[in-house]
Design an enzyme around this catalytic site. Structure first.
Site, short mmCIF file in Angstrom:
data_model
loop_
_atom_site.label_atom_id
_atom_site.label_comp_id
_atom_site.label_asym_id
_atom_site.label_seq_id
_atom_site.Cartn_x
_atom_site.Cartn_y
_atom_site.Cartn_z
N LYS A 82 6.33 0.85 19.33
CA LYS A 82 7.02 -0.42 19.07
C LYS A 82 7.76 -0.32 17.73
O LYS A 82 7.17 0.01 16.71
CB LYS A 82 6.02 -1.59 18.99
CG LYS A 82 6.77 -2.93 18.91
CD LYS A 82 5.89 -4.10 18.50
CE LYS A 82 5.76 -4.28 17.02
NZ LYS A 82 7.01 -4.60 16.31
N GLU A 99 -0.63 4.18 7.49
CA GLU A 99 0.15 4.57 6.31
C GLU A 99 0.69 3.27 5.73
O GLU A 99 1.55 2.63 6.34
CB GLU A 99 1.24 5.56 6.73
CG GLU A 99 1.69 6.44 5.59
CD GLU A 99 2.90 5.88 4.90
OE1 GLU A 99 2.71 5.09 3.94
OE2 GLU A 99 4.01 6.19 5.32
N GLU A 139 2.99 -4.90 -4.48
CA GLU A 139 4.11 -4.11 -3.97
C GLU A 139 5.31 -5.03 -3.74
O GLU A 139 5.21 -6.01 -3.00
CB GLU A 139 3.69 -3.45 -2.66
CG GLU A 139 4.76 -2.54 -2.11
CD GLU A 139 4.34 -1.83 -0.85
OE1 GLU A 139 3.72 -2.46 0.02
OE2 GLU A 139 4.66 -0.63 -0.73
N CYS A 147 7.42 2.96 0.76
CA CYS A 147 6.02 2.68 0.45
C CYS A 147 5.58 3.48 -0.77
O CYS A 147 4.68 3.09 -1.48
CB CYS A 147 5.15 2.97 1.66
SG CYS A 147 5.62 4.47 2.48
#
Ligand code: ADP
Length: 495
Positions: A187, A263, A394, A297
């Site tokens: 997806k 991840e 983040e 990331c």
């Protein structure tokens, strides 16, 4: 609505598939829903794609199961390798189209999108090479027993990917999964469905059998959640936020205990010592945070500079950042395009606001760029403290903080003061310092005198709350195989 639409980009015109790719066919979603994907450069819709819901996930899983037990199980490992290699060749052949779609849908600079396509084809070819080199061991225990292990595929793999590197993540996920004999239901992120669908046409062209790879567009809470909790998916691989990673792990635990690799996010420290080659360090620090508009990331968002070079560094870094060309991703000299979506744009602008309100100094940027599209100025904060949100969370945008440090011990402690552990970097010309610091930082990747260097041969993944498992390299094969021990009695009595 037709399942293909002609789309014009500034560099190519092509036929965009808009359906779901299930069992080798292009189909509409069972519920008949569609959703628009937006061009982040001008905020206008590009096209509508068909939306998968739980029933479509189910159909895709059935197709993947059938292929896993049937055609794919009977395909020789060397043939799996050849098919992946063919797919890689097709990525190269259609690289201009793939890169253009990536820039259109995601907003990344075309020059960078071209690199993504190259790295994607490289990754597929690399895993194609592994396909016929996967084997177990023999293990001696005693003269009357013969033991061996087999590295068998896990089965049907659900793969959920993010929007920041749509094609690259597609390849990182599909390459090792099908090289090892699994089948896939992938997806895409709802913000960037287009390049993955186009790449599905290359799956067909490569001759990969129907059902081996199924690609669906859809939302996280519906299609994504259906994958995570599906009773006939054996493994789920996810790249995205830590919040969603937790949800996926919970869903796996509550359903069939499918294997999970994650991840996730990061808040990576990038450390510059007095003895670094400052000019080089500045280039890497700039690339470390502003590459892909900060939507990485592993972005080097917490910059630590030793006191002896701190003032000089800030001045030179500001000058360097001012040279980053922000604008239309299709223009040749553009380095930074728009953020992917209005939601991301708003989130990042809120972080910038929170930094200002907390009393940090804006050394560069600090505002939106232009008045159309989701563009944000590359932003550098100084005078920051560890308790500020911009130092802890983040941001996933072109925003970094710079802190001054005195000693190696102090910066290692500060660098590790985060719940994340995806990446880190150290810049110094002293080998001993470099290796001591690299060994002490709790991160899955530590770069020395560089940043964001990623190669498909080298593992990538997170310590702490940045993830579970490793992608890339030989290590990734372990995510997609399970070890079976076979123990053969050659003779002798039971007692
Ligand atoms: P972001 O916040 O940057 O969009 P997400 O982690 O939300 O990152 O999204 C990454 C991927 O995870 C996307 O494909 C998204 O659709 C999917 N996703 C989001 N929520 C869920 C969920 N609850 N279950 C499964 N997948 C999800």
């Amino acid at each position: 609505m037709s399942l293909f639409t002609k789309i014009e980009t500034p560099s190519v015109t092509y036929d965009q598939p808009t359906g779901l790719f299930i069992d080798g066919k292009w189909v509409k979603g069972v519920e008949g829903k569609t959703f628009e994907t937006i061009n982040p450069t001008n905020e206008k819709p590009i096209v509508s794609v068909h939306e998968a819901g739980p029933e479509d996930v189910d159909l895709a899983v059935k197709a993947a199961r059938k292929a896993f037990n049937g055609v794919w199980a009977q395909t020789l490992p060397s043939v799996r390798g050849q098919l992946l290699s063919k797919l890689a060749d097709l990525f190269d052949e259609y690289s201009d189209t793939l890169a253009a779609i990536e820039s259109l849908d995601n907003g990344k600079a075309l020059s960078m999108a071209k690199v993504d396509v190259q790295l994607s084809s490289g990754c597929l070819r690399y895993y194609g090479g592994w396909a016929d080199k996967i084997h177990g061991k023999t293990i001696d225990t005693d003269p009357e027993t013969f033991n061996y292990t087999r590295h068998e595929p896990v089965g049907v793999c659900g793969q959920i990917i993010p929007w920041n590197f749509p094609l690259l993540m597609w390849s990182w996920k599909i390459g090792p999964a099908i090289a090892t004999g699994n089948t896939v239901v992938l997806k895409t992120a709802e913000q960037t469905p287009l390049s993955a669908l186009y790449a599905a046409t290359l799956i067909e062209k490569a001759g990969i059998p129907a059902g081996v790879v199924n690609i669906i567009s859809g939302f996280g809470k519906t299609a994504g959640a259906a994958i995570a909790s599906h009773m006939d998916i054996d493994k789920v691989a996810f790249t995205g936020s830590t919040v969603v990673g937790r949800t996926i792990l919970q869903a796996a635990a509550k359903s069939n205990l499918k294997k999970v690799t994650l991840e996730l996010g990061g808040k990576s420290p990038n450390i510059v010592f007095n003895d670094a080659n400052i000019e080089d360090a500045i280039s890497w620090v700039n690339f470390g945070i502003f590459f892909n508009h900060g939507q990485c990331c592993c972005a080097g968002s917490r910059i630590y500079v030793q006191s002896g070079v701190y003032d000089k560094f800030i001045e030179a870094f500001k000058q360097r950042t001012a040279k980053n060309v922000v604008g239309d991703p299709f223009k040749q000299d553009t380095f930074q395009g728009p953020q992917v979506s209005k939601l991301q744009f708003d989130r990042i602008m809120q972080y910038i606001q929170s930094g200002k309100e907390a009393g940090a100094t804006v050394e560069h940027g600090g505002d939106r760029h232009g008045d159309e599209g989701f563009f944000i100025q590359p932003t550098i904060f100084s005078n920051v403290s560890p308790d500020m949100k911009i130092m802890q969370e983040e941001i996933f945008g072109p925003v970094c903080t710079i802190s001054k440090f005195e000693t190696e011990e102090e910066v290692i402690k500060a660098g590790n003061e985060t719940t994340y552990g995806l990446a880190a970097a150290v810049h110094t010309q002293n080998l001993n310092t470099a290796l001591r610091v690299a060994n002490s930082l709790k991160a899955g990747t530590v770069w020395v005198n560089n940043y964001n260097m990623i190669s498909y041969q080298v593992p990538f993944g997170g310590f702490k709350e940045s993830g579970i498992g490793r992608e890339l390299g030989k290590y990734a094969l372990a995510n997609y195989t399970q070890v079976k021990s076979v123990r053969v009695r050659l003779g002798g009595a039971l007692f």
